[in-house]
Design an enzyme around this catalytic site. Sequence first.
Site, PDB file in Angstrom:
ATOM      1  N   CYS A 114      68.758  15.524  32.905  1.00  0.00           N
ATOM      2  CA  CYS A 114      68.005  15.152  31.708  1.00  0.00           C
ATOM      3  C   CYS A 114      67.366  16.413  31.141  1.00  0.00           C
ATOM      4  O   CYS A 114      66.800  17.217  31.896  1.00  0.00           O
ATOM      5  CB  CYS A 114      66.921  14.126  32.079  1.00  0.00           C
ATOM      6  N   HIS A 156      71.703   6.217  29.432  1.00  0.00           N
ATOM      7  CA  HIS A 156      70.634   7.188  29.667  1.00  0.00           C
ATOM      8  C   HIS A 156      69.715   7.298  28.451  1.00  0.00           C
ATOM      9  O   HIS A 156      68.486   7.251  28.567  1.00  0.00           O
ATOM     10  CB  HIS A 156      71.273   8.547  29.989  1.00  0.00           C
ATOM     11  N   GLU A 157      70.323   7.434  27.263  1.00  0.00           N
ATOM     12  CA  GLU A 157      69.508   7.625  26.051  1.00  0.00           C
ATOM     13  C   GLU A 157      68.774   6.341  25.661  1.00  0.00           C
ATOM     14  O   GLU A 157      67.635   6.399  25.186  1.00  0.00           O
ATOM     15  CB  GLU A 157      70.388   8.125  24.897  1.00  0.00           C
ATOM     16  N   HIS A 160      65.622   6.087  27.578  1.00  0.00           N
ATOM     17  CA  HIS A 160      64.532   6.912  27.032  1.00  0.00           C
ATOM     18  C   HIS A 160      63.704   6.132  26.012  1.00  0.00           C
ATOM     19  O   HIS A 160      62.469   6.208  26.002  1.00  0.00           O
ATOM     20  CB  HIS A 160      65.100   8.163  26.354  1.00  0.00           C
TER      21      HIS A 160
END
Length: 202
Positions: A114, A156-157, A160
């Site tokens: 990351c 993953h994004e 966030h």
Amino acid sequence: MPVRDERPTLPPEAERGSFRRVTVIGEEVLSRPCREVTDFGTPELSALIDDMFLTMSVADGAGLAANQVGVDLRLFVYDCPDDHGVRHVGHVVNPVLELPDPGSRRLIDDFEGCLSVPGATMEVPRTDRATVRGFDKDGNPLVIEGTGYFARCLQHETDHLLGHTYLDRLTARDRKNALRQMENRKEDVFAQRAARAARLAR
């Protein structure tokens, strides 16, 4: 999320953008859900996307969420290969992640990093397929389907924007290991970004 393959060219958005500082784990903006984007088609939104593309390129990333440049809006950009080497470049606003049904999904353990945890990588289980539904910067509907590494990037994004990083998916021991890696390597990562910024940023 760090990139795996060297990209031959910058996307046009990056050519227009300005570099922004990447937030680091521990900063409050990374640990809270981001706000929905309600104003589409604005110069401010376009400029943010351009800046995120350049920042992602400077940091050698495959994806970057808005809160990673300190902006708490539901938006991410990506420039990411899939497992077949196909390059996927784009952005998505107000994304909603859809994963395969539990009975048909396949979890893959692979190393993940990351940009906000500079220098650390750990194995994280993710599904091998993912779909994101959202909008482009002008409010047009988007459906993005990913497999392999690109599916990992989409997951993953989206994490966030919910206020989570991949560290939240680790055991306490692995999280400690990742933070130790970051402490040992972050200065080298920052130096590499500064050198790349000198070449790419305006």
